[in-house]
Design a protein around this motif. Structure first.
Motif, PDB file in Angstrom:
ATOM      1  N   PRO A  75       0.835  -1.210   0.000  1.00  0.00           N
ATOM      2  CA  PRO A  75       0.000   0.000   0.000  1.00  0.00           C
ATOM      3  C   PRO A  75       0.867   1.255   0.000  1.00  0.00           C
ATOM      4  CG  PRO A  75      -0.631  -1.512   1.759  1.00  0.00           C
ATOM      5  CD  PRO A  75       0.657  -2.017   1.202  1.00  0.00           C
ATOM      6  N   SER A  76       0.369   2.295  -0.626  1.00  0.00           N
ATOM      7  CA  SER A  76       1.077   3.559  -0.681  1.00  0.00           C
ATOM      8  C   SER A  76       0.441   4.550   0.279  1.00  0.00           C
ATOM      9  CB  SER A  76       1.018   4.118  -2.109  1.00  0.00           C
ATOM     10  OG  SER A  76       1.546   5.424  -2.138  1.00  0.00           O
ATOM     11  N   ALA A  77       1.274   5.375   0.856  1.00  0.00           N
ATOM     12  CA  ALA A  77       0.781   6.413   1.754  1.00  0.00           C
ATOM     13  C   ALA A  77       0.120   7.543   0.980  1.00  0.00           C
ATOM     14  CB  ALA A  77       1.939   6.959   2.586  1.00  0.00           C
ATOM     15  N   THR A  78       0.403   7.643  -0.327  1.00  0.00           N
ATOM     16  CA  THR A  78      -0.068   8.807  -1.073  1.00  0.00           C
ATOM     17  C   THR A  78      -0.853   8.506  -2.341  1.00  0.00           C
ATOM     18  OG1 THR A  78       1.993   8.900  -2.320  1.00  0.00           O
ATOM     19  CG2 THR A  78       1.890  10.193  -0.287  1.00  0.00           C
ATOM     20  N   GLY A  79      -0.920   7.265  -2.769  1.00  0.00           N
ATOM     21  CA  GLY A  79      -1.597   7.003  -4.043  1.00  0.00           C
ATOM     22  C   GLY A  79      -1.773   5.523  -4.302  1.00  0.00           C
ATOM     23  N   ALA A  80      -1.517   5.131  -5.528  1.00  0.00           N
ATOM     24  CA  ALA A  80      -1.733   3.751  -5.960  1.00  0.00           C
ATOM     25  C   ALA A  80      -0.773   2.793  -5.265  1.00  0.00           C
ATOM     26  CB  ALA A  80      -1.541   3.655  -7.469  1.00  0.00           C
ATOM     27  N   PRO A  81      -1.253   1.613  -4.906  1.00  0.00           N
ATOM     28  CA  PRO A  81      -0.361   0.611  -4.325  1.00  0.00           C
ATOM     29  C   PRO A  81       0.576   0.049  -5.389  1.00  0.00           C
ATOM     30  CG  PRO A  81      -2.547  -0.314  -4.638  1.00  0.00           C
ATOM     31  CD  PRO A  81      -2.626   1.145  -4.999  1.00  0.00           C
ATOM     32  N   LEU A  82       1.675  -0.508  -4.930  1.00  0.00           N
ATOM     33  CA  LEU A  82       2.622  -1.208  -5.786  1.00  0.00           C
ATOM     34  C   LEU A  82       2.340  -2.696  -5.670  1.00  0.00           C
ATOM     35  CD1 LEU A  82       5.261  -1.538  -7.451  1.00  0.00           C
ATOM     36  CD2 LEU A  82       6.487  -1.507  -5.257  1.00  0.00           C
ATOM     37  N   VAL A  83       2.099  -3.353  -6.808  1.00  0.00           N
ATOM     38  CA  VAL A  83       1.977  -4.806  -6.842  1.00  0.00           C
ATOM     39  C   VAL A  83       3.262  -5.312  -7.485  1.00  0.00           C
ATOM     40  CG1 VAL A  83       0.722  -6.796  -7.724  1.00  0.00           C
ATOM     41  CG2 VAL A  83      -0.527  -4.757  -6.993  1.00  0.00           C
ATOM     42  N   HIS A  84       4.047  -6.050  -6.715  1.00  0.00           N
ATOM     43  CA  HIS A  84       5.350  -6.552  -7.141  1.00  0.00           C
ATOM     44  C   HIS A  84       5.221  -8.053  -7.372  1.00  0.00           C
ATOM     45  CE1 HIS A  84       9.898  -7.032  -5.955  1.00  0.00           C
ATOM     46  NE2 HIS A  84       9.701  -7.204  -7.252  1.00  0.00           N
ATOM     47  N   VAL A  85       5.420  -8.475  -8.616  1.00  0.00           N
ATOM     48  CA  VAL A  85       5.221  -9.866  -9.014  1.00  0.00           C
ATOM     49  C   VAL A  85       6.558 -10.466  -9.445  1.00  0.00           C
ATOM     50  CG1 VAL A  85       4.015 -11.404 -10.621  1.00  0.00           C
ATOM     51  CG2 VAL A  85       2.908  -9.294  -9.846  1.00  0.00           C
ATOM     52  N   ASP A  86       6.803 -11.696  -9.049  1.00  0.00           N
ATOM     53  CA  ASP A  86       7.953 -12.450  -9.528  1.00  0.00           C
ATOM     54  C   ASP A  86       7.409 -13.645 -10.305  1.00  0.00           C
ATOM     55  OD1 ASP A  86      10.141 -14.145  -9.929  1.00  0.00           O
ATOM     56  OD2 ASP A  86      11.128 -13.438  -8.114  1.00  0.00           O
ATOM     57  N   ALA A  87       7.487 -13.582 -11.612  1.00  0.00           N
ATOM     58  CA  ALA A  87       6.916 -14.627 -12.473  1.00  0.00           C
ATOM     59  C   ALA A  87       7.900 -15.753 -12.763  1.00  0.00           C
ATOM     60  CB  ALA A  87       6.432 -13.997 -13.779  1.00  0.00           C
ATOM     61  N   TYR A  88       9.027 -15.782 -12.069  1.00  0.00           N
ATOM     62  CA  TYR A  88      10.071 -16.787 -12.314  1.00  0.00           C
ATOM     63  C   TYR A  88       9.535 -18.216 -12.255  1.00  0.00           C
ATOM     64  CZ  TYR A  88      14.603 -19.133 -11.912  1.00  0.00           C
ATOM     65  OH  TYR A  88      15.693 -19.939 -12.107  1.00  0.00           O
ATOM     66  N   ARG A  89       8.684 -18.507 -11.301  1.00  0.00           N
ATOM     67  CA  ARG A  89       8.169 -19.861 -11.101  1.00  0.00           C
ATOM     68  C   ARG A  89       6.899 -20.169 -11.895  1.00  0.00           C
ATOM     69  NH1 ARG A  89       9.905 -22.506  -6.354  1.00  0.00           N
ATOM     70  NH2 ARG A  89      11.385 -21.297  -5.170  1.00  0.00           N
ATOM     71  N   LEU A  90       6.373 -19.182 -12.589  1.00  0.00           N
ATOM     72  CA  LEU A  90       5.122 -19.394 -13.313  1.00  0.00           C
ATOM     73  C   LEU A  90       5.370 -20.129 -14.622  1.00  0.00           C
ATOM     74  CD1 LEU A  90       3.339 -15.974 -12.752  1.00  0.00           C
ATOM     75  CD2 LEU A  90       3.120 -18.091 -11.444  1.00  0.00           C
ATOM     76  N   GLY A  91       4.437 -20.994 -14.978  1.00  0.00           N
ATOM     77  CA  GLY A  91       4.562 -21.790 -16.188  1.00  0.00           C
ATOM     78  C   GLY A  91       4.084 -21.094 -17.442  1.00  0.00           C
ATOM     79  N   GLY A  92       3.452 -19.946 -17.314  1.00  0.00           N
ATOM     80  CA  GLY A  92       2.974 -19.249 -18.498  1.00  0.00           C
ATOM     81  C   GLY A  92       2.013 -18.137 -18.152  1.00  0.00           C
ATOM     82  N   ALA A  93       1.477 -17.522 -19.200  1.00  0.00           N
ATOM     83  CA  ALA A  93       0.585 -16.378 -19.035  1.00  0.00           C
ATOM     84  C   ALA A  93      -0.685 -16.738 -18.273  1.00  0.00           C
ATOM     85  CB  ALA A  93       0.232 -15.796 -20.403  1.00  0.00           C
ATOM     86  N   ALA A  94      -1.176 -17.954 -18.435  1.00  0.00           N
ATOM     87  CA  ALA A  94      -2.406 -18.365 -17.742  1.00  0.00           C
ATOM     88  C   ALA A  94      -2.198 -18.352 -16.230  1.00  0.00           C
ATOM     89  CB  ALA A  94      -2.857 -19.746 -18.211  1.00  0.00           C
TER      90      ALA A  94
END
Length: 174
Positions: A75-94
């Motif tokens: 969450p941000s104190a002043t605006g939009a939250p940051l969503v930080h994703v690590d797709a290293y382990r993901l098998g694909g776009a789905a």
């Protein structure tokens, strides 16, 4: 490079402190709905840059690698939250789609996201971080030790080359 792709930054980054400073400057440009795709080898500085982005967005708490949880919302104190994703382990776009990320209401930063986000947004930033061959050789592969809390970016502090490319109408004014 396509007609809609424009360089925002292309140059050397000398150390982790400078990488975070670049992230802070980048964070100051970002707003809800922005997508940032990070590409680079293990230990390149993707999480370090994201930490700076978080500071630029004034998120609460420390930005840490989401390697084992796949995604963290800060969450941000002043605006939009940051969503930080690590797709290293993901098998694909789905599998990335299954995370049900809030692309419109957040700033979304995806490590290892190249090729997984086609069609998600008409505008995005591609960030490619290159490090010298052999730099960060001590960085552990996150898949090799699931119990490790080691930051994959916590490697030898050597210069990197960073290229930030803007795509789409959101960035046309810069």
């Amino acid at each position: 490079m396509t007609d809609d792709a424009l360089p925002l930054f292309d140059g050397p980054v000398s150390d982790a402190e400078t990488m975070e400073a670049l992230g802070r400057r980048l964070g100051g440009l970002l707003r809800a709905g922005d997508l940032v795709v990070l590409t680079g080898p293990l230990g390149a500085g993707k999480t370090t840059l994201t930490r700076g982005i978080g500071e630029g967005l004034q998120v609460r708490g420390q930005v840490a690698s989401p390697t084992f949880v796949l995604a963290r919302t800060h969450p941000s104190a002043t605006g939009a939250p940051l969503v930080h994703v690590d797709a290293y382990r993901l098998g694909g776009a789905a599998e990335l789609d299954d995370l049900d990320l809030d692309y419109e209401g957040s700033v979304v930063v995806v490590e290892w996201g190249a090729g997984l986000l086609d069609g998600v947004s008409e505008s995005w930033l591609d960030v490619v971080i290159e490090r010298p061959t052999g730099a960060g050789a001590a960085a552990a592969d996150p898949a090799s030790d699931p119990d490790s809390d080691a930051d994959p970016d916590a490697t030898v502090d050597e210069p990197r080359h960073v290229t930030i490319t803007m795509h789409g109408p959101r960035w046309a004014h810069l």
